[in-house]
Design a protein around this motif. Structure first.
Motif, PDB file in Angstrom:
ATOM      1  N   SER B 201     -72.787   2.958 175.738  1.00 45.56           N
ATOM      2  CA  SER B 201     -71.439   2.437 175.988  1.00 45.56           C
ATOM      3  C   SER B 201     -71.493   1.304 177.008  1.00 45.56           C
ATOM      4  O   SER B 201     -70.697   0.376 176.961  1.00 45.56           O
ATOM      5  CB  SER B 201     -70.493   3.533 176.462  1.00 45.56           C
ATOM      6  N   ASN B 204     -72.521  -1.545 175.023  1.00 40.54           N
ATOM      7  CA  ASN B 204     -71.485  -1.929 174.064  1.00 40.54           C
ATOM      8  C   ASN B 204     -70.225  -2.453 174.729  1.00 40.54           C
ATOM      9  O   ASN B 204     -69.268  -2.792 174.039  1.00 40.54           O
ATOM     10  CB  ASN B 204     -71.109  -0.721 173.196  1.00 40.54           C
ATOM     11  N   GLU B 205     -70.206  -2.458 176.039  1.00 40.35           N
ATOM     12  CA  GLU B 205     -69.042  -2.971 176.762  1.00 40.35           C
ATOM     13  C   GLU B 205     -68.776  -4.398 176.292  1.00 40.35           C
ATOM     14  O   GLU B 205     -69.700  -5.199 176.114  1.00 40.35           O
ATOM     15  CB  GLU B 205     -69.341  -2.909 178.258  1.00 40.35           C
ATOM     16  N   ILE B 206     -67.512  -4.732 176.058  1.00 39.32           N
ATOM     17  CA  ILE B 206     -67.144  -5.930 175.302  1.00 39.32           C
ATOM     18  C   ILE B 206     -67.785  -7.209 175.836  1.00 39.32           C
ATOM     19  O   ILE B 206     -68.322  -8.019 175.059  1.00 39.32           O
ATOM     20  CB  ILE B 206     -65.589  -6.043 175.210  1.00 39.32           C
ATOM     21  N   SER B 280     -71.579   6.657 169.898  1.00 39.76           N
ATOM     22  CA  SER B 280     -71.537   5.495 170.786  1.00 39.76           C
ATOM     23  C   SER B 280     -70.842   4.317 170.120  1.00 39.76           C
ATOM     24  O   SER B 280     -70.309   3.440 170.808  1.00 39.76           O
ATOM     25  CB  SER B 280     -72.947   5.090 171.217  1.00 39.76           C
ATOM     26  N   LYS B 284     -65.152   4.739 173.373  1.00 39.69           N
ATOM     27  CA  LYS B 284     -65.156   3.701 174.406  1.00 39.69           C
ATOM     28  C   LYS B 284     -64.761   4.337 175.731  1.00 39.69           C
ATOM     29  O   LYS B 284     -63.808   5.079 175.798  1.00 39.69           O
ATOM     30  CB  LYS B 284     -64.142   2.590 174.070  1.00 39.69           C
ATOM     31  N   ASN B 375     -67.751  -3.309 163.791  1.00 38.47           N
ATOM     32  CA  ASN B 375     -67.389  -3.701 165.168  1.00 38.47           C
ATOM     33  C   ASN B 375     -67.888  -5.104 165.481  1.00 38.47           C
ATOM     34  O   ASN B 375     -67.224  -5.879 166.169  1.00 38.47           O
ATOM     35  CB  ASN B 375     -67.996  -2.716 166.190  1.00 38.47           C
TER      36      ASN B 375
END
Lengths: 312, 379, 391
Positions: B201, B204-206, B280, B284, B375
Motif C-alpha cells: 500500500s 501503491n500510494e497515488i 493490496s 487503500k 487501476n
C-alpha cells in the motif's frame, strides 16, 4: 500607543542548542509586527513560548501587563492563533468547525452565531458552509483555518506562516483580511520567511536568525541599514572575464556580481543609476536582454547582517 | 535491486507487528504441544477427579482404592473445586457420604454423590462408580460382613480385558504436529497478508505510483520485482515456521508425514502471498487494511478448524468453509494425522487438496493482475 | 463548555470510520464468528453412545452369557455402546475407516478389544467390556452355587436353562445410581463471550485516546488550538470522555443484543449487576486509553500500538484465545490478573453466573473501579498545566 505584549529576555534551550536566545521585544496596540527569518531561526518557537505551549528556560512574557501562563484564561480569551498547519476537524463541516472553536471562547449562543457569520463573511466561505475539509482546495482550507482562529474576535492575533503553499490570489486575500482585522482593532504578530509579505503588511519587522534578533524597525529603517542604495539587474547571456573585469573598473560606486547569466550591480550612493549603466554596457558592447532597477530589499539587509540570503 | 531494497526497508518498519504475531504463535504452540513416548500398547486414560470422603469405613476405603486405580485423584481445597471443575482441571467431584459403609451393609438407601461436567471423561467416572455400586449391590446380599463384602468386590473387580492397539501410528506426535500446523495457518496468513498489504500500500500510494509510472523502469518489471520481494518475505516466514515445527513438535516431523506437512505449509504460504497481492490492489489506507485483514484472517481461522477442531464445527459452517482456502489446508493436516499408511490410494485425497490450494493461488493472482491493470489505466 | 465539547466530540467520533469499525463492528463480527465456531462444541463434547463393532462369529455365539449381557446393555435407553454386528473383515474395515471406535471379538473364550489408539472413548469401551465380563463371571459363580444347592436338595431333573436365565436376570437387573450433585450447567465456551465483552469494554480506550490526542498540543494542530483556548481543560476533557462513554454504551448495547438474541448466550438473570460490571469495565477502558495517551509521549500510531497491545495481552490472559489460559495465569502468575482489567471483567461475569453476586463479584467490581481511579489520576497528573519541551 499602549504596549499589549512584552517579551523580555526570552531564552529557550534544547540541550546544548539555544533555539531562542535572549529575545526581547514589544507589540503595540493595533500594530502588525513581523517576525522575519529563515527556517530554523526560532520564529515558531518564540510564538509557541508566548502562547505557553512550550516551556522556556528563562525570561518573561506579559500581556496587558499580566504574566502569561497555561492557566491565564482571561488572557487566552483575547488571543487568536492561526497555525502553519491547518488545525480543523476532518469530521466536521466548515460551519461546525468554526462553531466548535468559537464555542471554546464565547459562551453565549446568539453572540457566537453572530461572530461565526462575521468570520465566514470575512474569509469568503459563504458557499462552503456544509463542505468537509477534504472537499476544500488548499486556499479554501487556509481560509477555514483563519476563520477558526478569528471567529471569537480576539484582540491579539498570532499568524504562523499562514501563506505557505498557498496560491498568489489566496495569499493576497489573506493579507487583505489581516489588514481588515487590524482596522477592526486587532494587534498582530505575523511570522514569515517571505520578505515581500513582511514589507507589504507589517508596521514593524524583527529580523531573526539562530534565535537572536539581528535587527528591528520599520521596513524603511531596516533597509537603511544596508549600504546599498539601488540595485540594477541585467540579464546578460554571455560575459567574458575580461569584460567583467573592465566593467568592474567602470563602476566605481558599487559592487558587481555576475552568476547564471545575471549581472547585479549594487550601488552604494544615490539612485537612478540605470541610465548610466546602460551607457556603460553599450560602450563596452555587452549585449543584454532585460535591465531593471530596484530599491534594496530586506533580503539585502539580511545578506548584509548574516552573509547569506533570506531564502537560504 | 533498488525496488527489493526499498521493499525490505519498509518491511523493517513493521517488524513490531511481525514479532507480535510470531510471539502469539509461539506461546500457543508451546502451551499446546504434547510430548510423550510413542505408544504401541494400550494405556487406559485416567481422568482427574477430586475425592471428598466423609466416611471412614472399610467399604469407603475400598471405594477410594478403586477410584485411585482408575482415576487421578487431585487434592483441592473447597473454594477451588468449582473453578477446577469448570476449567476442566478435574472432570468430577466425588463425595462419599457419612456412614456410607454402615448404610450399605444394613441395606439403607445411600449413594455416592458426583458433580461432573458432561463430557466423556465425566461419563467414564460415572460408569466406574456405577460399576462398583452394582458389584457392591450384588454381593451385599450374599456376604455376611463388611470385610467379606470388600473381599468379594475386590475379587470381582480384578477382572481385566485385553486391549490391542491396531494402529502403528504415533497418534500423539501426529496430533501435536497437526495442531501446530493448523494454528500456524493463522499466524502465517496474518504475518504474510497484513505485512505485505501494508508494504504494497506504501508502494501503491497515488503519488508514489505516479512517480513510478513516469519513470524509465518498465511497469511490468517493477511489478515483478515487487512480487518477488513479497515472495522472499513470505518464504522467510514459512521457513521460520518450519524451523519452529522441528523444534517444538520434532516427533511428528520426523515421521514420513513431516515432508507432507512442510509441503502443505508451503502451498498455504503461496495462497497467503497471492491473497495479499489481491488485497493490496483493492484496499487503500492503513485503517482499511488493518480492519479487513483482521476480519479475513480471523474469519478463515474460526470457520475452518484452526482455533476450534474441525470435528466440533457444525455441518452448516463446514459447508460454507469449503470456499475458503484454509479449509483445504486444515483438512490435509487432519488426513495426515489419521491416515494409517501413505500409499498411492491414500495420498490421492491429499494431492486433490493440493490442487485446490493451487487453484486458489491462480485465482487470487489472476484477480489481482486484472485489478492492478485496471487501476493503472485510471492512474 | 461541557455540553459544547460533548456534542462535538460525539459527532467527531461517530464520523470516524476507522473508530466506528473497531469499536462497533469488530466486536459484533467476533461475536458472530464465535457463535458459528462454538455452536457445536458443547454437543460435540457431550457424551453419546460409542460406536463399536462386534465380530459375530461362532466363538462369540458360544459365549452365551457374554453375548446376552452385551445385547442387554446396548438396548437400554441410556446405552453406553452402540453395537454393529459384522464379520471379522468388515469389523476391521469399520475400525480403519473411523466408523467405529473399537472392535470386540472373542479369542480363546476371552473378550478382546481392538482399537486404533489410546483415548477416553477406548478406555470406556474397555471398562464396559470388563463390566460385562465381570457380570458373566458373577452369573457363572452364582449359577454354579445354585446348581450345587439344587443338586444337594434333589439331585435330578435340573433345569440349567431356567437357573441361568433366572440368575442372569437377577444379576443384570441390579442397578446402581450415583447422586447427581450438579447445581448449574455453565457452558465452558461462555468464557470466550465474557472475554469478548471485556475486549469490547477495553476497546473504548481507542475512543478516549482519539479524543485526548485531539486536545494535546504536541500531537496535532487542532490540539494546539484547543490548548491555547481559554476553555478549562477539565470541562473540555470531561465533555470528550462523556461522548466516548456514550458511543461505548451504544457499542455495548449492540453487542449484548447480538449475544442475547442471535448467539443466545446466557449470562444469568441479574441484569442490573451485569450492566454495572460492563459500565465499570467501559470506564476502565476509557481511562486506560486516556492514560496511555498522556503517558506515551510519542506519535499517534505508537500510542495506538501500545494501547492495543495492552488490551489484547489482557484479553489473552483472560482466556479469549484459549479458555484455559485464564486458569493457568490465575494459578501460576496471579499477580498478572490482579491488575488486568480484562480478567477482572471476565471473572466478574463468570462469578456472577456461577456463584451469584457474592464477594468475588464485588471484589472484581471494586478492582475495576480502583483501576479506573488510578488511570484517571495518572491522566490528570500528566495533563495538568502541561507544557512541552518541544513540538
Amino acid at each position: 500607543m499602549s504596549v499589549i505584549l512584552e517579551v523580555s529576555h526570552l531564552t529557550k534551550e534544547y540541550k546544548t542548542v539555544k533555539a531562542v536566545d535572549d529575545l526581547s521585544f514589544t507589540l503595540n496596540e493595533h500594530e502588525i509586527l513581523g517576525l522575519l527569518g529563515p527556517n530554523g531561526s526560532g520564529k515558531s518557537t518564540t510564538m509557541n513560548c508566548i502562547l505557553s505551549l512550550l516551556r522556556y528556560s528563562s525570561g518573561s512574557i506579559r500581556i496587558h501587563g499580566k504574566e502569561m501562563s497555561p492557566s491565564a484564561y482571561d488572557l487566552k480569551q483575547e488571543i487568536g492563533v492561526i497555525f502553519q498547519d491547518v488545525a480543523v476537524f476532518e469530521e466536521l463541516t466548515v460551519y461546525d468547525n468554526i462553531r466548535y472553536f468559537c464555542g471554546l471562547y464565547i459562551r453565549d449562543r446568539k453572540t457566537a452565531e453572530a461572530y461565526i457569520e462575521d468570520a465566514i463573511h470575512l474569509t469568503g466561505l459563504e458557499d462552503y458552509r456544509k463542505f468537509y475539509p477534504k472537499q476544500l482546495s488548499g486556499g479554501l482550507l487556509r481560509r477555514l483555518n483563519i476563520a477558526c482562529g478569528i471567529a471569537h474576535k480576539p484582540k491579539l492575533l498570532f499568524f504562523d506562516e499562514p501563506t505557505v503553499a498557498v496560491d498568489p490570489q489566496s495569499r493576497n486575500n489573506i493579507l487583505e483580511g489581516i489588514e481588515k482585522l487590524r482596522e477592526q482593532g486587532a494587534s498582530v504578530i505575523y511570522t514569515t520567511h517571505y520578505m515581500e509579505e513582511a514589507e507589504q503588511l507589517c508596521d514593524r519587522i524583527i529580523i531573526m536568525d539562530k534565535g537572536k534578533i539581528l535587527a528591528s524597525g520599520t521596513p524603511d529603517s531596516l533597509k537603511s541599514i544596508t549600504s546599498v542604495t539601488e540595485k540594477v539587474m541585467a540579464e546578460v547571456p554571455r560575459l567574458s572575464e575580461e569584460k567583467l573585469h573592465k566593467l568592474e573598473g567602470e563602476v566605481t560606486n558599487g559592487s558587481i556580481r555576475y552568476e547564471n547569466g545575471r549581472l547585479v550591480v549594487s550601488f552604494h550612493d544615490g539612485k537612478d543609476h540605470i541610465t548610466h549603466l546602460i551607457d556603460i554596457l553599450r560602450r563596452m558592447q555587452i549585449s543584454y536582454l532585460r535591465i531593471y532597477s530596484e530599491r534594496p530589499t530586506l533580503n539585502d539587509v539580511f545578506l548584509e547582517l548574516t552573509g547569506k540570503e533570506l531564502r537560504d | 535491486m533498488i525496488v527489493c531494497k526499498a521493499f525490505l526497508k519498509v518491511i523493517r518498519k513493521n517488524i513490531g507487528m511481525i514479532i507480535i504475531y510470531t510471539v502469539i504463535f509461539l506461546v500457543f504452540s508451546v502451551a499446546n504441544s504434547r510430548t510423550g513416548e510413542t505408544q504401541t500398547t494400550f494405556v487406559s486414560e485416567k481422568p482427574s477427579v477430586c475425592l471428598v470422603t466423609e466416611d471412614d469405613s472399610l467399604l469407603s476405603d475400598c471405594l477410594c482404592r478403586y477410584i485411585g486405580e482408575h482415576m487421578e485423584i487431585v487434592d483441592l481445597p473447597e473454594q477451588d473445586r468449582a473453578d477446577a471443575l469448570f476449567y476442566k482441571e478435574i472432570c468430577s467431584i466425588i463425595r462419599i457420604p457419612k456412614h456410607y459403609g454402615r448404610n450399605v451393609c444394613s441395606g439403607e438407601q445411600t449413594a455416592v454423590g458426583i458433580q461432573t461436567s458432561v463430557d466423556y471423561k465425566a461419563e467414564f467416572v460415572k460408569l466406574m462408580l456405577e460399576r462398583f455400586g452394582r458389584v457392591q449391590n450384588i454381593y451385599v446380599k450374599t456376604t455376611d460382613s463388611e470385610q467379606e463384602l470388600v473381599n468379594a468386590i475386590e475379587s470381582a473387580l480384578e477382572s481385566s480385558v485385553k486391549v490391542e492397539v491396531a494402529s502403528a501410528l504415533d497418534e500423539k506426535a501426529l496430533t501435536a504436529a497437526s495442531d501446530f500446523y493448523n494454528f500456524a495457518a493463522y499466524s502465517m496468513m496474518a504475518c504474510i497478508v497484513f505485512i505485505i498489504c501494508l508494504v504494497l500500500s506504501s508502494f501503491n500510494e497515488i503519488m508514489i505510483r505516479k512517480r513510478t509510472l513516469v519513470s524509465s523502469m518498465p511497469y511490468g518489471k517493477y511489478s515483478t520485482l515487487l512480487m518477488l520481494s513479497s515472495c522472499l518475505y513470505a518464504m522467510a516466514v514459512w521457513a521460520v515456521l518450519v524451523l519452529l515445527s522441528f523444534c517444538i513438535v520434532p516427533d511428528g516431523m520426523k515421521t514420513d508425514r513431516g515432508i507432507w506437512y512442510v509441503m502443505n505449509g508451503c502451498l498455504y504460504m503461496l495462497v497467503s502471498l497471492t491473497l495479499a497481492y489481491l488485497l493490496s490492489t483493492v484496499l487503500k489506507g492503513k485503517n482499511a487494511i488493518t480492519g479487513i485483514v483482521n476480519v479475513i484472517t480471523l474469519g478463515c481461522s474460526f470457520l475452518c478448524g484452526v482455533f476450534v477442531p474441525a470435528d466440533y464445527l457444525p455441518d452448516s459452517v463446514m459447508a460454507v468453509a469449503r470456499v475458503l482456502p484454509t479449509y483445504w489446508y486444515v483438512q490435509t493436516n487432519e488426513l495426515l494425522k489419521t491416515t494409517e499408511t501413505l500409499d498411492k490410494t491414500t495420498v490421492l485425497p491429499i494431492l486433490i487438496h493440493f490442487a485446490v490450494l493451487s487453484g486458489f493461488c491462480v485465482l487470487f493472482y489472476a484477480a489481482g493482475m486484472m485489478i492492478s491493470r485496471h487501476n493503472r489505466r485510471i492512474a | 463548555m461541557f455540553l459544547h465539547n460533548y456534542r462535538y466530540s460525539l459527532v467527531v467520533l461517530l464520523r470516524n470510520k476507522g473508530l466506528v469499525f473497531w469499536t462497533l463492528a469488530f466486536p459484533v463480527i467476533m461475536a458472530l464468528l464465535f457463535h458459528m465456531s462454538f455452536a457445536g462444541i458443547d454437543d460435540a463434547e457431550r457424551f453419546s453412545a460409542i460406536e463399536v463393532a462386534v465380530v459375530d462369529d461362532d466363538a462369540y455365539q458360544n459365549q452365551v452369557i457374554f453375548a446376552r449381557a452385551m445385547e442387554e446393555l446396548s438396548k437400554s435407553e441410556d446405552a453406553v455402546l452402540h453395537l454393529h454386528y459384522a464379520d471379522s473383515t468388515e469389523a476391521e474395515e469399520l475400525l480403519n475407516n473411523g466408523e467405529v471406535t473399537a472392535v470386540i471379538s472373542i479369542q480363546k473364550r476371552e473378550p478382546v478389544v481392538r482399537v486404533l489408539s489410546s483415548g477416553i472413548q477406548e478406555t470406556i469401551v474397555q471398562s464396559v467390556v470388563e463390566e460385562i465380563r465381570c457380570d458373566s463371571e458373577v452369573i457363572s459363580d452364582l449359577a454354579k452355587e445354585e446348581i450345587l444347592a439344587e443338586i444337594g436338595e434333589d439331585g435330578t431333573d435340573l433345569d440349567f436353562e431356567r437357573i441361568f436365565t433366572d440368575i442372569s436376570k437377577a444379576v443384570l437387573s441390579v442397578k446402581s445410581k450415583v447422586n447427581n450433585l450438579n447445581q448449574k450447567e455453565y457452558s465452558f465456551v461462555m468464557i470466550e463471550y465474557e472475554s469478548l465483552i471485556a475486549m469490547t469494554c477495553l476497546y473504548s480506550g481507542l475512543l478516549s485516546m482519539t479524543l485526548m490526542n485531539m486536545h494535546q498540543a504536541n500531537l496535532s494542530a487542532v490540539g494546539k488550538r484547543s490548548t491555547v483556548a481559554p476553555a478549562r481543560r477539565g470541562a473540555v476533557l470531561a465533555g470528550a470522555m462523556c461522548a466516548a462513554l456514550t458511543v461505548q454504551l451504544i457499542t455495548l448495547m449492540m453487542l449484548y443484543a447480538v449475544l442475547l438474541l442471535i448467539v443466545k448466550a446466557d449470562f444469568g438473570n441479574d441484569i442490573g449487576k451485569i450492566l454495572l460490571l460492563s459500565l465499570s469495565g467501559s470506564l476502565a477502558g476509557l481511562t486506560l486509553g486516556a492514560a496511555v495517551s498522556v503517558l506515551v509521549r510519542t506519535g499517534e500510531n505508537a500510542k495506538m500500538t501500545v494501547l492495543l497491545s495492552i488490551v489484547m495481552s489482557g484479553c489473552f490472559c483472560s482466556g479469549m484465545m484459549g479458555i484455559v489460559m485464564k486458569n493457568i495465569i490465575d494459578k501460576h502468575l496471579p499477580f498478572i490478573n490482579w491488575i488486568n482489567p480484562a480478567a477482572m471483567i471476565t471473572d466478574g461475569l463468570y462469578a456472577l453466573y456461577y456463584y451469584g453476586a457474592v464477594d468475588r463479584y464485588w471484589f472484581d467490581l471494586a478492582s475495576i473501579l480502583l483501576f479506573s481511579v488510578v488511570m484517571t489520576a495518572v491522566s490528570i497528573g500528566g495533563l495538568r498545566r502541561r507544557q512541552y519541551d518541544s513540538m
